[in-house]
Design an enzyme around this catalytic site. Structure first.
Site, mmCIF file in Angstrom:
data_model
loop_
_atom_site.group_PDB
_atom_site.id
_atom_site.type_symbol
_atom_site.label_atom_id
_atom_site.label_comp_id
_atom_site.label_asym_id
_atom_site.label_seq_id
_atom_site.Cartn_x
_atom_site.Cartn_y
_atom_site.Cartn_z
ATOM 1 N N THR A 204 33.008 42.146 -44.558
ATOM 2 C CA THR A 204 33.877 41.718 -45.675
ATOM 3 C C THR A 204 33.779 40.209 -45.907
ATOM 4 O OG1 THR A 204 35.460 43.525 -45.539
ATOM 5 C CG2 THR A 204 36.302 41.431 -46.354
ATOM 6 N N TYR B 287 36.561 35.845 -36.227
ATOM 7 C CA TYR B 287 37.197 35.617 -37.540
ATOM 8 C C TYR B 287 36.782 34.259 -38.104
ATOM 9 C CZ TYR B 287 40.745 33.888 -40.778
ATOM 10 O OH TYR B 287 41.360 33.303 -41.864
ATOM 11 N N THR C 296 39.855 28.548 -44.416
ATOM 12 C CA THR C 296 40.883 28.288 -43.408
ATOM 13 C C THR C 296 40.528 27.059 -42.572
ATOM 14 O OG1 THR C 296 41.702 29.144 -41.294
ATOM 15 C CG2 THR C 296 39.659 30.083 -42.058
ATOM 16 N N ASP C 297 41.563 26.422 -42.043
ATOM 17 C CA ASP C 297 41.316 25.275 -41.144
ATOM 18 C C ASP C 297 40.648 25.729 -39.840
ATOM 19 O OD1 ASP C 297 43.493 26.595 -39.983
ATOM 20 O OD2 ASP C 297 44.739 24.805 -39.796
ATOM 21 N N GLU C 298 40.661 27.065 -39.586
ATOM 22 C CA GLU C 298 40.095 27.552 -38.322
ATOM 23 C C GLU C 298 38.585 27.340 -38.260
ATOM 24 O OE1 GLU C 298 41.764 31.185 -36.767
ATOM 25 O OE2 GLU C 298 43.596 30.918 -37.923
ATOM 26 N N LYS D 270 34.457 33.268 -41.449
ATOM 27 C CA LYS D 270 34.942 32.437 -42.558
ATOM 28 C C LYS D 270 34.043 31.205 -42.726
ATOM 29 C CE LYS D 270 38.243 32.886 -44.744
ATOM 30 N NZ LYS D 270 38.466 33.625 -46.031
HETATM 31 P P1 NAD Z 1 45.862 39.544 -45.565
HETATM 32 O O1 NAD Z 1 45.177 40.169 -44.397
HETATM 33 O O2 NAD Z 1 47.344 39.595 -45.678
HETATM 34 O O3 NAD Z 1 45.283 40.187 -46.914
HETATM 35 C C1 NAD Z 1 43.929 40.442 -47.112
HETATM 36 C C2 NAD Z 1 43.771 41.311 -48.370
HETATM 37 O O4 NAD Z 1 42.369 41.504 -48.590
HETATM 38 C C3 NAD Z 1 44.397 42.706 -48.235
HETATM 39 O O5 NAD Z 1 45.098 43.029 -49.409
HETATM 40 C C4 NAD Z 1 43.182 43.622 -48.061
HETATM 41 O O6 NAD Z 1 43.404 44.929 -48.547
HETATM 42 C C5 NAD Z 1 42.127 42.880 -48.861
HETATM 43 N N1 NAD Z 1 40.766 43.188 -48.423
HETATM 44 C C6 NAD Z 1 40.296 43.203 -47.143
HETATM 45 N N2 NAD Z 1 38.993 43.565 -47.134
HETATM 46 C C7 NAD Z 1 38.645 43.757 -48.437
HETATM 47 C C8 NAD Z 1 37.432 44.134 -49.076
HETATM 48 N N3 NAD Z 1 36.320 44.370 -48.368
HETATM 49 N N4 NAD Z 1 37.408 44.221 -50.423
HETATM 50 C C9 NAD Z 1 38.529 43.998 -51.150
HETATM 51 N N5 NAD Z 1 39.706 43.656 -50.589
HETATM 52 C C10 NAD Z 1 39.767 43.528 -49.247
HETATM 53 O O7 NAD Z 1 45.319 38.046 -45.595
HETATM 54 P P2 NAD Z 1 46.080 36.695 -46.007
HETATM 55 O O8 NAD Z 1 46.828 36.182 -44.833
HETATM 56 O O9 NAD Z 1 46.761 36.888 -47.303
HETATM 57 O O10 NAD Z 1 44.822 35.729 -46.208
HETATM 58 C C11 NAD Z 1 44.168 35.651 -47.474
HETATM 59 C C12 NAD Z 1 43.017 34.671 -47.374
HETATM 60 O O11 NAD Z 1 43.492 33.396 -46.985
HETATM 61 C C13 NAD Z 1 41.968 35.071 -46.334
HETATM 62 O O12 NAD Z 1 40.693 34.795 -46.866
HETATM 63 C C14 NAD Z 1 42.265 34.175 -45.152
HETATM 64 O O13 NAD Z 1 41.078 33.896 -44.424
HETATM 65 C C15 NAD Z 1 42.786 32.927 -45.835
HETATM 66 N N6 NAD Z 1 43.757 32.117 -45.068
HETATM 67 C C16 NAD Z 1 44.860 32.692 -44.521
HETATM 68 C C17 NAD Z 1 45.791 31.894 -43.842
HETATM 69 C C18 NAD Z 1 47.053 32.476 -43.265
HETATM 70 O O14 NAD Z 1 47.814 31.754 -42.610
HETATM 71 N N7 NAD Z 1 47.362 33.741 -43.478
HETATM 72 C C19 NAD Z 1 45.568 30.515 -43.728
HETATM 73 C C20 NAD Z 1 44.419 29.968 -44.310
HETATM 74 C C21 NAD Z 1 43.534 30.785 -44.984
HETATM 75 P P1 TYD Z 2 48.529 34.209 -35.754
HETATM 76 O O1 TYD Z 2 49.740 34.419 -36.588
HETATM 77 O O2 TYD Z 2 47.711 35.381 -35.333
HETATM 78 O O3 TYD Z 2 47.626 33.136 -36.529
HETATM 79 P P2 TYD Z 2 46.291 32.329 -36.040
HETATM 80 O O4 TYD Z 2 45.861 32.837 -34.736
HETATM 81 O O5 TYD Z 2 45.318 32.649 -37.124
HETATM 82 O O6 TYD Z 2 46.702 30.901 -35.994
HETATM 83 O O7 TYD Z 2 48.969 33.445 -34.428
HETATM 84 C C1 TYD Z 2 49.605 32.182 -34.486
HETATM 85 C C2 TYD Z 2 49.771 31.697 -33.074
HETATM 86 O O8 TYD Z 2 50.709 32.550 -32.387
HETATM 87 C C3 TYD Z 2 48.497 31.745 -32.234
HETATM 88 O O9 TYD Z 2 48.460 30.599 -31.384
HETATM 89 C C4 TYD Z 2 48.633 33.012 -31.416
HETATM 90 C C5 TYD Z 2 50.129 33.124 -31.219
HETATM 91 N N1 TYD Z 2 50.666 34.503 -31.108
HETATM 92 C C6 TYD Z 2 51.506 34.862 -30.044
HETATM 93 O O10 TYD Z 2 51.806 34.031 -29.170
HETATM 94 N N2 TYD Z 2 51.992 36.143 -29.982
HETATM 95 C C7 TYD Z 2 51.666 37.070 -30.913
HETATM 96 O O11 TYD Z 2 52.125 38.256 -30.793
HETATM 97 C C8 TYD Z 2 50.834 36.706 -32.011
HETATM 98 C C9 TYD Z 2 50.453 37.695 -33.082
HETATM 99 C C10 TYD Z 2 50.347 35.399 -32.078
#
Ligand code: NAD
Ligand code: TYD
Length: 339
Positions: A100, A153, A125-127, A157
């Protein structure tokens, strides 16, 4: 203006759709989403009937479906949120992340080339920068920080980001990239730290903190991220990367304790569990570029944002209880059962 928003049934994509439809009522918005475990059509129920909104269930890796949609809609802008987004799942099973996050992004960009869109925006993402040490609070990620990933992951990205920049240089595709820190807010899937802790606390279940709980994340309210992407697609420079973050670093354990306090729950539910493999220590964004170039600043303070978020989970129990009552149970047992 016609915008295709991929992954719009997920957390940030849905918030972005709400933001765009409210701010630009004359835009046409198409959500392209595969509806994986993380996508939820009920999240979009308030906009499904709008005449300028269309939902299409499709996989961004499905070239025929993507090209057909572009043929029908002739979009001006594509914003790619669609991704597998959970680090722990990527450690268990990386394959779908490569499919994906990398192949899907390339497929979308091929369609963007063919149909000559005006902007392809990649939500990154900052990751991709890896992590920073805990004992160097003076260090931050800038757009020039080298890519140095830790998890499947973040590697997927980062690979997508490299492809996006390659399509810019090689084909002149008008691209932009945002690299944001951790988001929180409504519709956040309850496998991620903040919603998982809120849901578990409300159900009087243990609050599983990985390792020491001292890992640091830089939290941003989801609406502030959506506003940053809005600015970038309208005013940001083509070919550029913009870091997005609000200088709000917190340790995981402080977040969990704060959630307990806000919910008037005892901290006795906090349970330390074995650490995540390759666990990144600290993320911290330097948002100087987006501030100087586009005037972006975060508007929601964490103290207010976390209150709003907790209230949303209290008011919308059905949304997350439906999720955690289904297939999610098996995931939870697998990930936390013997931890
Ligand atoms: P999420 O997992 O909540 O949502 C992902 C969405 O993508 C879902 O609706 C899923 O059905 C859809 N999807 C997955 N695979 C797909 C495919 N092959 N085709 C079409 N749709 C598909 O994710 P999120 O937390 O909303 O993150 C959205 C974006 O932002 C991602 O690209 C993530 O890397 C980036 N991001 C997230 C965070 C965060 O803190 N959540 C921070 C920085 C960047
Ligand atoms: P997460 O929400 O998975 O975001 P990311 O790993 O992408 O930053 O996790 C945030 C932080 O919380 C990460 O350091 C892992 C930690 N974490 C826990 O300690 N317990 C949990 O059950 C989860 C899901 C995350």
């Amino acid at each position: 203006m016609t915008i295709i928003v991929t992954g719009g049934a997920g957390f940030i994509g849905s918030n972005f759709i709400f933001h765009i439809l409210k701010k630009y009522p004359d835009y046409r918005v198409i959500c392209l989403d595969k509806l994986t475990y993380a996508g939820n059509l009920s999240t979009l129920k308030s906009v499904l009937d709008k005449p300028n909104f269309r939902f299409v269930k499709a996989d961004i890796c499905d070239r025929a479906a993507v090209y057909q949609l572009f043929e029908e809609e002739k979009p001006d802008v594509v914003v790619n949120f669609a991704a597998e987004s959970h680090v722990d799942r990527s450690i268990e099973d990386p394959g779908i992340f490569l499919q994906t996050n990398i192949i899907g992004t390339a497929t979308l960009m091929d369609a963007c080339r063919k149909y000559k869109i005006k902007r392809f925006h990649q939500v990154s993402t900052d990751e991709v920068y890896g992590d920073l040490p805990l004992d160097r609070p003076d260090l931050f990620f800038t757009e020039n920080t080298p890519i140095h990933t830790s998890s499947p992951y973040s590697s997927s990205k980062a690979s997508a980001d490299l492809l996006v920049l390659a399509y810019y240089r090689t084909y002149g595709l008008p691209v932009s990239i945002s690299r944001c820190s951790n988001n929180y807010g409504p519709y956040h899937f309850p496998e991620k730290l903040i919603p998982l802790m809120i849901a578990n606390a409300l159900n009087h279940k243990p609050l599983p903190v990985y390792g020491t709980g001292e890992n640091v994340r830089d939290w941003l309210y989801v609406e502030d991220h959506c506003k940053a992407i809005d600015l970038i697609i309208h005013k940001g420079r083509v070919g550029e990367v913009y870091n997005v973050g609000g200088h709000n670093e917190m340790t995981n354990i402080d977040i969990v304790k704060l959630i307990c306090k806000e919910l008037h729950m005892s901290e006795s539910l906090i349970t330390y569990v074995s650490d995540r493999k390759g666990h990144d220590l600290r993320y911290a964004i330097d948002p100087t570029k987006i501030h100087n170039e586009l005037g972006w600043l975060p508007e929601t303070k964490f103290a207010d944002g976390i209150k709003k978020t907790i209230q949303w989970y209290l008011d919308n129990r059905e949304w997350w209880e439906t999720i955690i009552s289904g297939e999610y149970q098996n995931y939870y047992e697998k990930m936390y059962g013997n931890r």
